[in-house]
Design an enzyme around this catalytic site. Structure first.
Site, PDB file in Angstrom:
ATOM      1  N   CYS A 299       0.842  -1.197   0.000  1.00 11.87           N
ATOM      2  CA  CYS A 299       0.000   0.000   0.000  1.00 11.87           C
ATOM      3  C   CYS A 299       0.884   1.258   0.000  1.00 11.87           C
ATOM      4  CB  CYS A 299      -0.960  -0.048   1.185  1.00 11.87           C
ATOM      5  SG  CYS A 299      -2.370   1.064   1.012  1.00 11.87           S
TER       6      CYS A 299
ATOM      7  N   HIS B 175      -3.926  -5.662   1.155  1.00 11.89           N
ATOM      8  CA  HIS B 175      -3.378  -5.931   2.479  1.00 11.89           C
ATOM      9  C   HIS B 175      -3.470  -7.408   2.812  1.00 11.89           C
ATOM     10  CE1 HIS B 175      -2.558  -1.796   3.489  1.00 11.89           C
ATOM     11  NE2 HIS B 175      -3.735  -1.466   2.993  1.00 11.89           N
TER      12      HIS B 175
ATOM     13  N   GLU C 142      -1.680  -8.818   4.783  1.00 13.81           N
ATOM     14  CA  GLU C 142      -1.425  -8.973   6.228  1.00 13.81           C
ATOM     15  C   GLU C 142      -2.699  -8.883   7.061  1.00 13.81           C
ATOM     16  OE1 GLU C 142      -0.926  -6.344   4.360  1.00 13.81           O
ATOM     17  OE2 GLU C 142      -0.772  -4.460   5.478  1.00 13.81           O
TER      18      GLU C 142
END
Lengths: 732, 229
Positions: free
Chosen positions: B86, B203, B205
């Site tokens: 990002c 994302h 994560e």
């Protein structure tokens, strides 16, 4: 500035009336300076002094064994076990958001975040409750776009997930929108910071952004009503936000809080340096001397008056332990923030302000706080409308046609267009975000660790109920927040209240305020759901029209094992759907009545708090037993809307048997829940044993919402109707 | 595997990615302050999501000139793995470690939602636990994720297999209708020439454990750990 003669006319410009002006002269014992009258005007404003609401706010229950700090600090604090605390508050930014929606909403988020991290908490969630005018009003679209972008712009940059809230539309907000922002944070109980100044001679430190001329008179403006022409002229009173600086301020404050340096800390919110310094001194029973020449300034030539009343954002005031200045300065310089010792704590009990060596203000702190006006304003009790003749409101069309119309109305349509502009996932602890459960669920984590615990959070109020019957409406706002937490499996712990009303000098508005507060108090007591923080926003009035009474409740609950929490979407086909609670078929003030018949009439649904408690505790226990796989309370729109939402969220159809009755399908009865369970018979037996009405209404099945003999619609068609309105409106 | 996560003023997903790495590797990544000029010995350098320097000027533009970025460039040249997610992707593009640029989303709004991603080649250190063509559900959360590149650059990226992920539909269709933000060729992530520097917008994560409601990002981190261990 100081040459201008200060008289009653000047006082009036600061919204101090003739009586208050005389009171000021008596209290001070002389004619104030211009700076002093500005300080009095801010501190005695409705926004800072709660002068119209204080005596009624005292009726709210604020204590419980798990309450660590009730109202009166920057935010409320509750015990969530393991030495941890949840710190939270909701606050309005209504007036600025109407004038300048992006910055007004953004700085509303910034302000409430500061209130929470000032106390030493790491913010873990934001929520917001928004009320806009009628969609057909020419300003509504612009206001929605600006407010949503502003909330997102600030919260996203801060790295705090925006996980829940509500958005509604009503012509009653055409001239005054409501932007109520809530932040929830987590701290260690032995590392909570308060605002009471202490230690004669200790340094008073200013950190954060520089002070400019923005937002001067914000607190006074927020305590005033609008007329058709003034709103735009008030634009210079709106603050400008810088979320990047606030993110640095957050990290710097939390870093310094980990060192042993801070005695007291207070954010500079409404009325900036004035209210922060006065509140710290008042709480600590001390005086405070400030040399404004030391204040970091964005522009040259600012007067004492301007510096004291600026509402520049992202600033904090602290009292430090002597000798810790260098350590604190290093932390703030690492984060590239201003740091300045601007004064000392004194034993005089006075607020003394110097500029260019000259004393510009010297006021006993008690005059500003203890002697602030307090009014018992006249009010009239509001009688609820007579009961409706329900026979006049039978279904005028097919069930399907009515459902689709209700489900697509602005209040019930999907708010995806809004919440997709908010980062709801940052921090990686969001377990149930927007639209996923009756309350948002966010796991509590410290550092890289993730605990099994989670908080459940929601905002609720039904203004049309409050308008029809303030007392029952106040009860309902609390009951719905409580129910929404229970419906996830969490235990409701405490609330923050954001009381938005019109002009309190009008007896019927004052009657709404008193009625709502008494209703809130009753429900909070009955449900053991104390109020730990809050905010009052009055004078939400334009051209003499006050907003519908809107006491927004922000509820917080705790669940020990987040894996046990349930959402509202159906999870599997072939499960039983059980209705818990009694549907009497209450149509008064229902969305069915408003959307199908175009009327807002009748009394709101009565709230039986004992029945609420009984049903809620049963449902919560059933969820924690593992026998519930999805749960949704019945609220706006009634049973059929709730079922539709469960289908849409889970993308699983249903086959149910329901009576062909508007009252049953669309009534907004309280204390009712829909449950998905693998064993409906066991659930019915358990409900019977608990003395609760319950019935099995059908099963999850297929990809249609199917009501035997009444309607059948595919989920994609239902989805299309539910999702369509808002994007279409915003792109229109 | 030694990992470090760079923290810029305004970074806000360093914790998310550090957690995902810790879960995959059992080791706590080092957090490195942007003002430092030296990196600890690392097998992987991560530039996390957020709003470095408020994303004032252009997203990632100021962070690209942080003191630590000299060290990151040096290590990347040596072949150390670099991952930018990002805002980290934006910084990698601004610093020249990756080609192209990231401009405002086609819809002009910040968007946080789950999208579908199609996995490109799987012979890199990042994607070895996926199969080529796998379709992942992964969240995005950005306003400036619209990948753009001039025709020559684009031809090179495509021709040399530097596209790591593309936005797609639930059945894998790559089209304008399945493009999350207007990115050219639906590009969601790109590699550098040696495929050891990766930037991507989604994302991963935030999709690594059951409580996220989605674990489809977990194989990314487990693959990285295995490749770099």
């Amino acid at each position: 500035m100081s040459e201008k003669i200060v008289d009653e006319a000047v006082a009036l410009e600061h919204k101090l009336n003739a009586e208050e002006w005389q009171h000021l002269l008596t209290s001070l014992g002389r004619v104030p300076t211009m700076t002093e009258v500005g300080i009095f005007g801010a501190m005695w404003s409705e926004h800072c002094s709660y002068k119209s609401s204080r005596i009624h706010l005292a009726k709210l229950p604020t204590s419980a064994p798990h309450v660590i700090q009730g109202p009166g600090e920057n935010a409320g604090v509750i015990d969530i076990g393991d030495g941890e605390a949840a710190i939270f508050k909701m606050e309005s930014h209504n007036h600025p958001s109407f004038i300048e929606p992006y910055q007004g909403a953004a700085t509303g988020v910034g302000g409430i975040l500061r209130d929470v991290f000032t106390m030493g908490a790491r913010p873990i969630a934001n929520l917001n409750a928004l009320r806009f005018g009628d969609p057909s009003h020419p300003r509504t679209r612009h206001l929605v776009a600006g407010v949503v972008a502003g909330i997102g712009g600030y919260g996203n940059c801060m790295g705090v997930p925006t996980v829940g809230g509500e958005t509604e539309f009503h012509k009653g907000y055409n001239g005054n929108i409501l932007v109520n922002a809530m932040t929830v944070g987590i701290a260690k109980q032995d590392a909570i910071f308060y605002s009471a100044a202490a230690g004669i001679g200790n340094p008073v430190v200013y950190v954060g952004s520089k002070t400019g001329r923005d937002g001067i008179h914000g607190a006074v403006m927020a305590s005033d009503s609008f007329d058709g022409k003034t709103a735009q002229k008030k634009r210079p009173t709106v603050q400008v936000g810088d979320p990047f600086t606030e993110k640095l301020l957050l990290e710097a404050c939390l870093e310094l809080m980990g060192l042993d340096a801070i005695i007291a800390i207070q954010d500079m919110g409404a009325a900036g340096l004035t209210s922060s310094s006065v509140e710290m001194a008042a709480k600590g029973n001390v005086g405070i001397d400030i040399d404004l020449d030391q204040v970091p300034q964005r522009e040259p030539g600012m007067s004492a008056y301007e510096l004291m009343l600026s509402e520049s954002q992202e600033r904090m005031l602290m009292v430090l332990k002597p000798g810790s200045e260098a350590m604190a300065e290093a932390v703030f310089h690492k984060w590239e923030l201003d740091f300045a010792v601007i004064g000392r704590i004194t034993d005089t009990g006075h607020l003394v302000i110097r500029r260019h060596g000259k004393v510009e203000a010297d006021i006993p702190v008690s005059s500003l706080v203890d002697e602030a006006p307090k009014y018992d304003r006249p009010f009239v009790r509001i009688e609820p409308p007579a009961p409706l003749d329900n026979s006049q409101y039978e279904l005028p069309d097919t069930v399907e046609a009515v459902l689709l119309k209700v489900l697509a109305c602005p209040d019930l349509t999907s708010k995806r267009w809004i919440w997709e502009q908010y980062d709801s996932l940052v921090r990686g602890d969001t377990v149930r975000g927007p639209g996923a459960a009756d309350a948002a669920i966010v796991r509590i984590g410290d550092g890289l660790e993730a605990s099994a615990k989670a908080l459940a959070m929601t905002t609720d109020v039904t203004p049309r109920y409050c308008k029809a019957d303030p007392y029952e409406g106040g009860k309902q706002a609390v009951a719905e927040a409580w129910r929404n937490i229970v419906a996830t499996g969490a235990t409701p712990l405490a609330v923050t209240d954001n009381l938005n009303f019109g002009n309190p000098t009008k007896p019927h508005v004052m009657g709404q305020i008193v009625g709502c507060i008494e209703g809130l108090a009753e429900a909070c007591r009955a449900l053991d759901f104390p109020v730990v923080s809050g905010n009052v926003s009055l004078y939400n009035e334009t051209d003499g029209e006050s907003i519908p009474p809107t006491p927004t409740i922000g509820g917080v609950g705790l669940i020990a094992d987040v894996a046990q929490a349930v959402g509202l979407g159906f999870t599997a086909p072939g499960r039983d759907i059980v209705l818990v609670g009694n549907i009497a078929g209450h149509l008064g003030q229902s969305l069915y009545l408003r959307e199908i018949f175009g009327i807002e009439d009748g009394p709101p649904p009565p709230v039986d708090l004992a029945a609420e408690r009984k049903a809620g505790e049963f449902v919560r226990r059933a969820i924690l037993d593992g026998s519930v796989s999805a749960c949704h309370d019945i609220s706006d729109g009634g049973l059929l809307v709730a079922l539709s939402e469960m289908c849409l969220k889970g993308n699983i159809g249903i086959s149910v048997d329901l009576p062909n009755s508007a009252r049953f399908l669309f009534g907004e009865d309280q204390a009712c829940y829909l449950i998905e369970t693998a064993d409906g018979n066991a659930m019915l037996a358990a409900a019977a044993a608990a003395g609760l009405p319950a019935r099995r209404i059908g099963i999850t099945h297929g990809d249609r919402l199917d009501i035997s003999g009444l309607m059948s619609i595919s989920l994609p068609d239902l989805h299309h109707v539910h999702e369509g309105w808002l994007p279409h409106y915003m792109n229109g | 595997m030694k990992t470090c996560v760079i923290v810029f003023p305004g970074s806000n997903r360093e914790r998310d990615v550090a957690r995902a790495l810790q879960a995959a590797s059992g080791k706590v990544p080092a957090l490195v302050w942007h003002g430092d000029s030296e990196l600890p010995p690392s097998d992987l350098i991560v530039l996390p999501g957020g709003f470095s320097y408020g994303d004032y000027l252009r997203s990632g533009a100021i962070a690209a000139h942080s003191p630590i970025m000299q060290a990151v460039k040096r290590e990347a040249t040596r072949g150390v793995a670099v991952l930018g997610i990002c805002n980290g992707f934006q910084i990698l593009v601004e610093s020249g470690l990756l080609p192209g640029s990231l401009i405002r989303n086609a819809e002009l709004r910040f968007q946080c939602r789950t999208v579908h991603l199609k996995v490109g080649r799987t012979d890199t250190i990042f994607t070895s636990h996926y199969n080529e063509g796998d379709i992942l559900r992964i969240p995005i959360a950005h306003a400036d994720g619209n990948y753009a590149a001039d025709p020559d650059t684009l031809a090179r990226i495509e021709g040399e297999g530097h596209v790591a992920f593309r936005y797609c539909g639930d059945l894998g269709g790559v089209s304008a209708a399945t493009n999350a933000n207007g990115s050219v060729n639906n590009i969601a992530g790109v590699y550098n020439d040696n495929h050891r520097v990766l930037g991507l917008m989604p994302h991963l994560e935030d999709a690594v454990e059951p409580l996220h409601g989605n674990t489809e990002g977990a194989k990314f981190f487990s693959g990285l750990v295995e490749s770099l261990a």
